[in-house]
Write an enzyme that holds these catalytic residues in place. Structure first.
Site, PDB file in Angstrom:
ATOM      1  N   GLU A  92       0.768  -1.296   0.227  1.00  0.00           N
ATOM      2  CA  GLU A  92      -0.053   0.425  -0.099  1.00  0.00           C
ATOM      3  C   GLU A  92       1.044   0.891  -0.118  1.00  0.00           C
ATOM      4  O   GLU A  92       0.848   1.957   0.534  1.00  0.00           O
ATOM      5  CB  GLU A  92      -0.398  -0.333   1.404  1.00  0.00           C
ATOM      6  CG  GLU A  92      -0.102  -0.129   2.658  1.00  0.00           C
ATOM      7  CD  GLU A  92       0.086  -1.431   3.147  1.00  0.00           C
ATOM      8  OE1 GLU A  92      -0.217  -2.273   2.382  1.00  0.00           O
ATOM      9  OE2 GLU A  92       0.370  -1.648   4.703  1.00  0.00           O
ATOM     10  N   HIS A 108      -7.787  -3.638  -1.203  1.00  0.00           N
ATOM     11  CA  HIS A 108      -7.134  -3.738  -0.007  1.00  0.00           C
ATOM     12  C   HIS A 108      -5.995  -3.026  -0.129  1.00  0.00           C
ATOM     13  O   HIS A 108      -6.251  -2.089   0.776  1.00  0.00           O
ATOM     14  CB  HIS A 108      -6.609  -5.479  -0.015  1.00  0.00           C
ATOM     15  CG  HIS A 108      -5.319  -5.566   0.397  1.00  0.00           C
ATOM     16  ND1 HIS A 108      -6.018  -5.717   2.629  1.00  0.00           N
ATOM     17  CD2 HIS A 108      -4.607  -5.263   1.484  1.00  0.00           C
ATOM     18  CE1 HIS A 108      -5.222  -6.828   3.393  1.00  0.00           C
ATOM     19  NE2 HIS A 108      -4.949  -5.745   2.834  1.00  0.00           N
ATOM     20  N   GLU A 109      -5.530  -3.490  -1.430  1.00  0.00           N
ATOM     21  CA  GLU A 109      -4.455  -1.770  -1.245  1.00  0.00           C
ATOM     22  C   GLU A 109      -4.905  -0.674  -1.346  1.00  0.00           C
ATOM     23  O   GLU A 109      -4.291   0.432  -0.223  1.00  0.00           O
ATOM     24  CB  GLU A 109      -3.333  -1.819  -2.427  1.00  0.00           C
ATOM     25  CG  GLU A 109      -2.648  -3.408  -2.300  1.00  0.00           C
ATOM     26  CD  GLU A 109      -2.318  -3.873  -0.478  1.00  0.00           C
ATOM     27  OE1 GLU A 109      -1.656  -3.257  -0.478  1.00  0.00           O
ATOM     28  OE2 GLU A 109      -2.037  -4.935  -1.275  1.00  0.00           O
ATOM     29  N   HIS A 156      -6.267   0.201   2.679  1.00  0.00           N
ATOM     30  CA  HIS A 156      -5.351   1.143   4.042  1.00  0.00           C
ATOM     31  C   HIS A 156      -5.342   2.322   3.536  1.00  0.00           C
ATOM     32  O   HIS A 156      -4.286   3.369   3.747  1.00  0.00           O
ATOM     33  CB  HIS A 156      -3.591   0.269   3.186  1.00  0.00           C
ATOM     34  CG  HIS A 156      -3.604  -1.323   3.336  1.00  0.00           C
ATOM     35  ND1 HIS A 156      -3.257  -1.433   4.753  1.00  0.00           N
ATOM     36  CD2 HIS A 156      -3.377  -2.432   3.439  1.00  0.00           C
ATOM     37  CE1 HIS A 156      -3.579  -2.504   5.156  1.00  0.00           C
ATOM     38  NE2 HIS A 156      -3.239  -3.362   3.955  1.00  0.00           N
ATOM     39  N   GLU A 199      -3.905  -4.752   9.253  1.00  0.00           N
ATOM     40  CA  GLU A 199      -4.618  -5.687   8.127  1.00  0.00           C
ATOM     41  C   GLU A 199      -6.172  -6.005   8.444  1.00  0.00           C
ATOM     42  O   GLU A 199      -6.547  -6.290   6.844  1.00  0.00           O
ATOM     43  CB  GLU A 199      -3.507  -6.541   8.176  1.00  0.00           C
ATOM     44  CG  GLU A 199      -1.905  -6.851   7.805  1.00  0.00           C
ATOM     45  CD  GLU A 199      -2.608  -5.370   6.360  1.00  0.00           C
ATOM     46  OE1 GLU A 199      -3.099  -5.835   5.592  1.00  0.00           O
ATOM     47  OE2 GLU A 199      -1.020  -5.297   5.607  1.00  0.00           O
ATOM     48  N   ASP A 258       7.190 -10.295  11.039  1.00  0.00           N
ATOM     49  CA  ASP A 258       6.880 -11.011  10.448  1.00  0.00           C
ATOM     50  C   ASP A 258       5.763 -12.285  10.440  1.00  0.00           C
ATOM     51  O   ASP A 258       4.320 -12.314  10.324  1.00  0.00           O
ATOM     52  CB  ASP A 258       8.131 -12.434   9.688  1.00  0.00           C
ATOM     53  CG  ASP A 258       9.152 -11.987   8.607  1.00  0.00           C
ATOM     54  OD1 ASP A 258       8.581 -10.822   8.529  1.00  0.00           O
ATOM     55  OD2 ASP A 258       9.909 -12.238   8.011  1.00  0.00           O
ATOM     56  N   TYR A 283      -5.187 -10.531   9.804  1.00  0.00           N
ATOM     57  CA  TYR A 283      -5.801 -10.634   8.401  1.00  0.00           C
ATOM     58  C   TYR A 283      -7.852 -10.519   8.983  1.00  0.00           C
ATOM     59  O   TYR A 283      -7.946  -9.673   8.704  1.00  0.00           O
ATOM     60  CB  TYR A 283      -5.666 -10.644   6.878  1.00  0.00           C
ATOM     61  CG  TYR A 283      -4.521 -10.172   6.804  1.00  0.00           C
ATOM     62  CD1 TYR A 283      -4.126  -8.680   5.708  1.00  0.00           C
ATOM     63  CD2 TYR A 283      -3.145 -10.607   7.150  1.00  0.00           C
ATOM     64  CE1 TYR A 283      -3.002  -8.818   4.703  1.00  0.00           C
ATOM     65  CE2 TYR A 283      -1.845 -10.435   6.426  1.00  0.00           C
ATOM     66  CZ  TYR A 283      -2.043  -8.969   5.726  1.00  0.00           C
ATOM     67  OH  TYR A 283      -0.921  -8.678   5.171  1.00  0.00           O
TER      68      TYR A 283
HETATM   69  N1  BES Z   1       0.947  -4.529   3.651  1.00  0.00           N
HETATM   70  C1  BES Z   1       0.519  -5.583   3.398  1.00  0.00           C
HETATM   71  C2  BES Z   1       2.595  -6.724   3.073  1.00  0.00           C
HETATM   72  C3  BES Z   1       3.178  -6.826   3.558  1.00  0.00           C
HETATM   73  C4  BES Z   1       2.572  -7.396   4.934  1.00  0.00           C
HETATM   74  C5  BES Z   1       4.300  -6.167   3.836  1.00  0.00           C
HETATM   75  C6  BES Z   1       3.182  -7.452   6.493  1.00  0.00           C
HETATM   76  C7  BES Z   1       5.307  -6.823   4.053  1.00  0.00           C
HETATM   77  C8  BES Z   1       4.594  -7.085   5.489  1.00  0.00           C
HETATM   78  C9  BES Z   1      -0.555  -5.607   2.172  1.00  0.00           C
HETATM   79  O1  BES Z   1      -1.290  -4.705   2.345  1.00  0.00           O
HETATM   80  C10 BES Z   1      -0.987  -7.331   2.141  1.00  0.00           C
HETATM   81  O2  BES Z   1      -1.516  -7.344   2.896  1.00  0.00           O
HETATM   82  N2  BES Z   1      -0.933  -7.340   0.962  1.00  0.00           N
HETATM   83  C11 BES Z   1      -1.751  -8.610   1.151  1.00  0.00           C
HETATM   84  C12 BES Z   1      -3.135  -8.950   0.006  1.00  0.00           C
HETATM   85  C13 BES Z   1      -4.154  -9.725   0.317  1.00  0.00           C
HETATM   86  C14 BES Z   1      -4.098  -9.553   1.934  1.00  0.00           C
HETATM   87  C15 BES Z   1      -5.514  -8.840  -0.081  1.00  0.00           C
HETATM   88  C16 BES Z   1      -0.888  -9.913   0.264  1.00  0.00           C
HETATM   89  O3  BES Z   1       0.316  -9.299  -0.466  1.00  0.00           O
HETATM   90  O4  BES Z   1      -0.604 -10.962  -0.220  1.00  0.00           O
HETATM   91 ZN    ZN Z   2      -2.698  -4.977   3.665  1.00  0.00          ZN
END
Ligand code: BES
Ligand code: ZN
Length: 641
Positions: A310, A334-335, A338, A357, A413, A421
């Protein structure tokens, strides 16, 4: 790992009283100790909200603005130049500024004296921690308000992927993109790398003249000339700092939304994402105006390790979303979401990642419902719930399935499982159901407005929920229910059980086929969307070789172009040892770097009979094409098995 830092006594009491406000003091069951003092300490420890993944002394002195002036050197794979940071003192006598850095070469540090002249400053670089990097401690004296650091990044910086021309689609030019979340902004620049601190930023980047540079900021809009300037006037947390440089083209979707991509996928991307303006309207209707000016998307090379990221004004997207039928565009919703949940109101600590999330998954699903109807939204809830149950069952320890994560998580992580989520989303769905949709919508809109451009904790949210919604509807929810959702492991029984008629039909046909009542060819799949396919594949038991073959022959699953369907199929074929899929699985692993797919594929292979050696061989060949984050995660996975 850095030692846990304790808060000031006043801050401790504040976080404890926020907790007590809603929960009415201590619950006997939580108390491991009898004395009041020990209990206060225990609760304080539980709710302590200092970010332990930063060296920054942000409680004493805070960076407010970052200016970057950098050469993008593809031949050396480094960013090289100067970072200038403005800061303000939280404690008036603070005279030391501690920044985060990881794998940075610090060349010189100076501070601006009273007359604005730059004078060299004493600094030290602390011992290096593999995840946190090194503290950069600078003596700033008692009057300076700016510090200037000449530095260069490392070719191994975990937050930067440098692709040689062969690894791009166009094959002629190199490509660079960044990924700062969660701890990698510090591999790009020295800064206070914690979501608790927000900064504005400006930047000048010099690149080879034929390439375009973009950042998560306003662009100068000038010609393609190898020098680009940027301005981010709204304060953002460091994890939203982003850079991309490459042979990138642009296609407008409307006057303030468009897509960037390499030429080969530009038109397909604009078509796939053509509903983005509708998503913005829907989001704004529910939660207030979009506050960031333009909203563009960039479709990155396949090694991008996420579905989407995002970055403000410019979401980064995986090319695996370009399915041709808009079936995977919930990631865009989703993005974009954010831009409210996360970028506007940010978790101040990765223990509170669900505030980013979970809220975003909830908003995403509301937008999907608004635009495409309840059936699709419910299917997406049900698919999410299947994933959540898997993550809860597989959690290394129960505390990691709480929304509010324990103080001792080892790395951010750990904060990004389906718990943040989907459990987060289902908690908000639960609140919506209890307080009523209209009340809850009005509450959330005001929440985004109230905390706009701030970084907050779970306890801040709960206090706000209590004051703005709960006191007006005290019967809607009990303290015990709230406590269970936020501070207890697992999924509460009060969680919605989404019922999809479409999925029921899929399950019924699946059962008929498994019983042998119908042949695979007889399953009526003509109307199935990707969602139905995912439900069908994810819920399969282990099959006989003949059954895998029958499905594969009927539906050409091996080698299918939809990355989500392919992933779901390969997870099944690994489980059942279906060898004819291995060739295409190898192609998939060699060409796709999206973590959600490849971490679990490698994980399943490592656990399967004979799979580990095969997987290690594929990894050894695929590795150089993966993002540094993915390389680390997969290597760690093999070591753990
Ligand atoms: N912000 C996250 C990606 C992220 C999370 C990067 C943790 C680094 C550390 C992004 O918004 C995300 O949640 N992406 C998901 C999308 C989905 C849940 C619709 C993905 O990458 O799968
Ligand atoms: Zn996200």
């Amino acid at each position: 790992m850095q030692k846990f830092k304790t808060k000031s006594a006043k801050a401790l009491l504040l976080s404890v009283s926020a907790f007590a406000l809603v929960f009415g003091g201590c619950n006997a069951a939580d108390t491991k100790t009898d004395t009041p003092k020990a209990h206060v300490e225990e609760m304080a420890q539980k709710t302590a909200n200092h970010d332990k993944f930063t060296f920054a002394n942000y409680d004493e002195i805070r960076v407010t603005h970052l200016d970057l002036n950098l050469d993008v050197k593809f031949d050396e794979k480094v960013l090289d130049g100067i970072a200038t940071l403005d800061f303000k003192r939280v404690l008036q006598d603070a005279n030391v500024l501690v920044l985060d850095s990881r794998d940075l070469l610090i060349k010189a540090v100076s501070v601006a004296d009273k007359n604005g002249e730059w004078v060299p400053a004493a600094y030290t670089l602390g011992e290096s921690d593999p995840a946190l990097g090194s503290a950069l401690t600078i003596q700033v004296g008692d009057s300076a308000k700016k510090v200037r650091i000449a530095y260069r990044t490392s070719p191994e910086a975990e937050g930067l992927q440098w692709l040689p021309p062969e690894q791009t689609a166009g094959k002629k030019h190199p490509y660079l993109f960044s990924q700062a979340q969660a701890l990698n902004a510090r591999t790009m620049a020295p800064l206070q790398d914690t979501p608790a601190v927000r900064i504005t930023y400006t930047a000048t980047l010099r690149t080879p003249p034929e390439l375009l540079a973009l950042m998560s900021a306003e662009q100068d809009g000038g010609p393609l000339d190898g020098e680009y300037s940027f301005n981010m006037p709204q304060p953002i947390p460091s994890y939203l700092l982003a850079i991309v440089v490459g042979d990138i083209k642009f296609k407008a979707i409307n006057d303030h939304i468009g897509v960037y991509a390499e030429q080969y996928i530009l038109d397909a991307s604009a078509a796939e994402f053509e509903d983005t303006p509708l998503m913005e309207d829907s989001n704004a209707k529910l939660y207030g105006p979009y506050r960031w000016g333009r909203y563009d998307l960039i479709v990155l090379p396949p090694s991008f390790p996420f579905g989407g990221m995002e970055n403000p004004r410019l979401s980064f997207m995986t090319p695996t979303l370009i399915a041709g039928d808009k079936s995977l565009t919930n990631v865009v919703a989703h993005e974009l979401a954010h831009s409210w949940s996360g970028n506007l109101v940010t978790n101040s600590n990765w223990r509170d990642a669900w505030l980013n999330e979970g809220f975003t998954s909830y908003v995403e699903n509301r937008v999907m419902e608004d635009l495409y109807g309840e059936d699709r939204a419910v299917m997406e809830q049900a698919l999410g719930l299947e994933d959540l149950k898997r993550d809860i069952a597989g959690a290394e320890r129960p505390e990691l399935t709480q929304l509010k994560l324990p103080a001792d998580i080892a790395h951010p992580d750990e904060a990004f499982s389906q718990v943040a989520y989907v459990k987060g989303q289902f908690f908000l769905m639960f609140l919506e159901e209890r307080f009523g949709r209209d009340n809850f919508d009005a509450f959330l809109k005001e929440y985004f407005n109230h905390f706009a451009f701030q970084s907050i904790t779970t306890e801040d949210f709960i206090t706000y929920l209590h004051d703005e919604l709960h006191v007006k509807n005290p019967k809607a929810l009990t303290k015990a229910e709230l406590h269970e959702w936020v501070y207890m492991p697992g999924l509460p029984k009060s969680a919605k059980n989404p019922q999809s008629d479409a999925f029921k039909n899929v399950s019924a046909q699946q059962a008929d086929w498994l019983k042998g009542d119908i042949a695979a060819k007889g399953i009526k799949t003509a109307d199935w969307s990707t969602h139905e396919w995912l439900h069908f594949l994810n819920t399969l038991p282990e099959l006989s070789q003949a059954q895998y073959k029958e499905l594969d022959t009927a539906f050409s699953l091996t080698g299918t172009q939809n990355a989500e369907t392919a992933f779901a199929w390969y997870m099944q074929t690994i489980k059942g040892g279906y060898a004819p899929a291995m060739g295409e699985l190898e192609n998939f692993l060699m060409s796709v770097g999206r973590g959600k797919f490849i971490y679990r594929l490698y994980g399943a292979l490592a656990e399967s009979k004979d799979g580990k050696v095969w997987a290690q061989d594929v990894f050894s060949r695929a590795k150089s094409g993966y993002h540094p984050i993915a390389q680390r995660r997969i290597s760690e996975g093999f070591e753990a098995k």
